[in-house]
Scaffold this active site. Sequence first.
Site, mmCIF file in Angstrom:
data_model
loop_
_atom_site.group_PDB
_atom_site.id
_atom_site.type_symbol
_atom_site.label_atom_id
_atom_site.label_comp_id
_atom_site.label_asym_id
_atom_site.label_seq_id
_atom_site.Cartn_x
_atom_site.Cartn_y
_atom_site.Cartn_z
ATOM 1 C CG HIS A 169 -0.351 0.003 2.534
ATOM 2 N ND1 HIS A 169 0.357 1.067 3.052
ATOM 3 C CD2 HIS A 169 -0.347 -0.952 3.497
ATOM 4 C CE1 HIS A 169 0.767 0.769 4.266
ATOM 5 N NE2 HIS A 169 0.371 -0.450 4.563
ATOM 6 C CB CYS B 219 1.406 -3.582 5.103
ATOM 7 S SG CYS B 219 -0.240 -4.123 5.611
#
Length: 170
Positions: A121, A145
Amino acid sequence: MKKYFFLVIMAPLFLFANTASLSKSQEIKADLVTVVKSERKMYLSHRGKVLKTYKIALGGNPVGHKKVQGDQRTPEGYYKLDYLKENSSFYKALHVSYPNARDCCNARKMGKSPGGSIMIHGQPNNESGWFKSFLKQRTDWTAGCIAMYNSDMDEVLKLVQVGTTIHIKP
Protein backbone atom coordinates in the site's frame (compact mmCIF):
# COMPACT_ATOMS: atom_id res chain seq x y z
CA MET A 1 18.64 0.71 -59.65
CA LYS A 2 17.45 -2.51 -58.01
CA LYS A 3 19.45 -1.84 -54.83
CA TYR A 4 17.96 1.64 -54.53
CA PHE A 5 14.45 0.30 -55.10
CA PHE A 6 15.01 -2.40 -52.42
CA LEU A 7 16.15 0.15 -49.82
CA VAL A 8 13.19 2.42 -50.44
CA ILE A 9 10.80 -0.46 -49.84
CA MET A 10 12.63 -1.89 -46.80
CA ALA A 11 13.13 1.39 -44.91
CA PRO A 12 9.42 1.95 -44.19
CA LEU A 13 9.01 -1.69 -43.10
CA PHE A 14 11.95 -1.38 -40.71
CA LEU A 15 10.54 1.79 -39.15
CA PHE A 16 7.13 0.19 -38.79
CA ALA A 17 8.61 -2.88 -37.09
CA ASN A 18 10.46 -0.73 -34.52
CA THR A 19 7.34 1.30 -33.75
CA ALA A 20 5.30 -1.88 -33.21
CA SER A 21 7.85 -3.29 -30.76
CA LEU A 22 7.90 -0.05 -28.78
CA SER A 23 4.13 -0.06 -28.35
CA LYS A 24 4.22 -3.71 -27.21
CA SER A 25 6.87 -2.94 -24.57
CA GLN A 26 4.59 -0.32 -23.06
CA GLU A 27 1.98 -3.05 -22.48
CA ILE A 28 4.31 -5.39 -20.55
CA LYS A 29 2.99 -6.36 -17.12
CA ALA A 30 5.05 -7.80 -14.30
CA ASP A 31 4.69 -11.56 -13.91
CA LEU A 32 6.48 -11.59 -10.55
CA VAL A 33 6.79 -9.16 -7.65
CA THR A 34 9.82 -9.84 -5.46
CA VAL A 35 10.32 -8.22 -2.07
CA VAL A 36 13.76 -8.49 -0.47
CA LYS A 37 13.14 -7.49 3.13
CA SER A 38 16.80 -7.07 4.08
CA GLU A 39 17.28 -4.59 1.20
CA ARG A 40 13.94 -2.79 1.79
CA LYS A 41 13.34 -3.14 -1.96
CA MET A 42 10.56 -4.42 -4.18
CA TYR A 43 11.27 -5.57 -7.73
CA LEU A 44 8.75 -5.96 -10.54
CA SER A 45 9.91 -8.36 -13.22
CA HIS A 46 8.73 -9.92 -16.45
CA ARG A 47 10.24 -13.20 -17.67
CA GLY A 48 13.22 -12.76 -15.36
CA LYS A 49 14.00 -9.18 -16.38
CA VAL A 50 13.57 -6.46 -13.75
CA LEU A 51 11.20 -3.74 -14.97
CA LYS A 52 11.17 -1.47 -11.90
CA THR A 53 12.66 -1.27 -8.41
CA TYR A 54 11.07 0.51 -5.44
CA LYS A 55 12.13 1.47 -1.94
CA ILE A 56 9.72 0.06 0.66
CA ALA A 57 8.96 0.08 4.37
CA LEU A 58 8.00 -3.06 6.28
CA GLY A 59 6.52 -4.08 9.61
CA GLY A 60 8.05 -2.62 12.75
CA ASN A 61 9.69 -6.00 13.58
CA PRO A 62 10.76 -7.06 10.08
CA VAL A 63 13.25 -9.88 10.72
CA GLY A 64 11.73 -13.34 10.29
CA HIS A 65 8.50 -14.73 8.89
CA LYS A 66 5.16 -13.50 10.19
CA LYS A 67 3.83 -16.08 12.64
CA VAL A 68 0.90 -14.53 14.47
CA GLN A 69 -1.33 -11.50 14.47
CA GLY A 70 0.34 -8.50 16.09
CA ASP A 71 3.96 -9.65 15.71
CA GLN A 72 4.73 -6.66 13.43
CA ARG A 73 6.37 -8.93 10.85
CA THR A 74 6.00 -9.09 7.09
CA PRO A 75 5.46 -12.68 5.89
CA GLU A 76 8.02 -14.56 3.79
CA GLY A 77 7.39 -16.99 0.97
CA TYR A 78 5.26 -17.20 -2.16
CA TYR A 79 1.80 -15.65 -2.18
CA LYS A 80 -0.59 -14.08 -4.70
CA LEU A 81 -1.72 -10.50 -5.02
CA ASP A 82 -5.35 -11.53 -4.90
CA TYR A 83 -7.37 -8.30 -4.94
CA LEU A 84 -7.24 -4.53 -5.07
CA LYS A 85 -8.62 -3.03 -1.87
CA GLU A 86 -10.73 -0.05 -2.87
CA ASN A 87 -11.68 1.09 0.63
CA SER A 88 -8.34 1.27 2.38
CA SER A 89 -6.99 3.43 5.19
CA PHE A 90 -3.97 3.82 2.96
CA TYR A 91 -3.55 5.28 -0.50
CA LYS A 92 -4.44 2.34 -2.76
CA ALA A 93 -3.71 -1.20 -1.64
CA LEU A 94 -3.10 -4.65 -3.15
CA HIS A 95 -3.88 -7.57 -0.85
CA VAL A 96 -1.29 -10.32 -0.30
CA SER A 97 -2.87 -13.79 0.07
CA TYR A 98 -1.33 -14.33 3.53
CA PRO A 99 -2.11 -16.52 5.47
CA ASN A 100 -1.88 -19.75 3.53
CA ALA A 101 -2.80 -23.18 4.98
CA ARG A 102 0.67 -23.69 6.50
CA ASP A 103 0.61 -20.23 8.12
CA CYS A 104 -2.79 -21.01 9.67
CA CYS A 105 -1.65 -24.41 10.92
CA ASN A 106 1.51 -23.00 12.52
CA ALA A 107 -0.41 -20.22 14.29
CA ARG A 108 -3.07 -22.69 15.46
CA LYS A 109 -0.33 -24.84 17.05
CA MET A 110 0.60 -21.78 19.13
CA GLY A 111 -3.04 -21.17 19.99
CA LYS A 112 -3.09 -17.88 18.10
CA SER A 113 -4.45 -16.25 14.97
CA PRO A 114 -2.05 -15.90 12.02
CA GLY A 115 -3.39 -12.42 11.33
CA GLY A 116 -4.10 -11.17 7.86
CA SER A 117 -4.81 -8.04 5.87
CA ILE A 118 -1.25 -7.92 4.60
CA MET A 119 -1.08 -5.40 1.76
CA ILE A 120 1.21 -3.54 -0.55
CA HIS A 121 0.00 0.00 0.00
CA GLY A 122 0.80 3.68 -0.24
CA GLN A 123 0.96 6.21 2.56
CA PRO A 124 -1.85 6.66 5.09
CA ASN A 125 -4.86 8.63 3.91
CA ASN A 126 -5.12 12.10 5.44
CA GLU A 127 -1.51 12.01 6.58
CA SER A 128 -0.41 15.05 8.47
CA GLY A 129 2.91 16.76 9.04
CA TRP A 130 3.76 14.56 12.02
CA PHE A 131 3.69 11.46 9.82
CA LYS A 132 6.10 12.91 7.26
CA SER A 133 8.61 13.68 10.01
CA PHE A 134 8.03 10.20 11.44
CA LEU A 135 8.89 8.64 8.06
CA LYS A 136 12.19 10.51 7.96
CA GLN A 137 13.19 9.07 11.33
CA ARG A 138 11.97 5.50 10.91
CA THR A 139 12.23 3.14 7.96
CA ASP A 140 9.79 0.42 9.05
CA TRP A 141 6.43 1.55 10.36
CA THR A 142 3.67 -0.80 9.17
CA ALA A 143 1.97 -3.56 11.16
CA GLY A 144 3.39 -6.11 8.68
CA CYS A 145 2.49 -4.64 5.30
CA ILE A 146 4.73 -3.46 2.48
CA ALA A 147 4.46 0.32 2.17
CA MET A 148 5.67 2.72 -0.49
CA TYR A 149 5.23 6.27 -1.68
CA ASN A 150 1.88 7.03 -3.32
CA SER A 151 3.48 7.87 -6.67
CA ASP A 152 5.25 4.49 -6.63
CA MET A 153 1.98 2.74 -5.78
CA ASP A 154 0.38 4.34 -8.85
CA GLU A 155 3.16 2.89 -11.03
CA VAL A 156 2.83 -0.53 -9.44
CA LEU A 157 -0.89 -0.62 -10.18
CA LYS A 158 -0.17 0.09 -13.86
CA LEU A 159 2.36 -2.76 -14.06
CA VAL A 160 0.90 -5.42 -11.75
CA GLN A 161 -2.38 -7.25 -12.23
CA VAL A 162 -4.46 -9.02 -9.61
CA GLY A 163 -3.36 -12.65 -9.58
CA THR A 164 0.37 -11.90 -9.90
CA THR A 165 2.72 -13.96 -7.71
CA ILE A 166 4.65 -12.19 -4.98
CA HIS A 167 7.82 -13.73 -3.52
CA ILE A 168 8.80 -12.20 -0.19
CA LYS A 169 12.39 -13.02 0.75
CA PRO A 170 14.24 -12.43 4.05
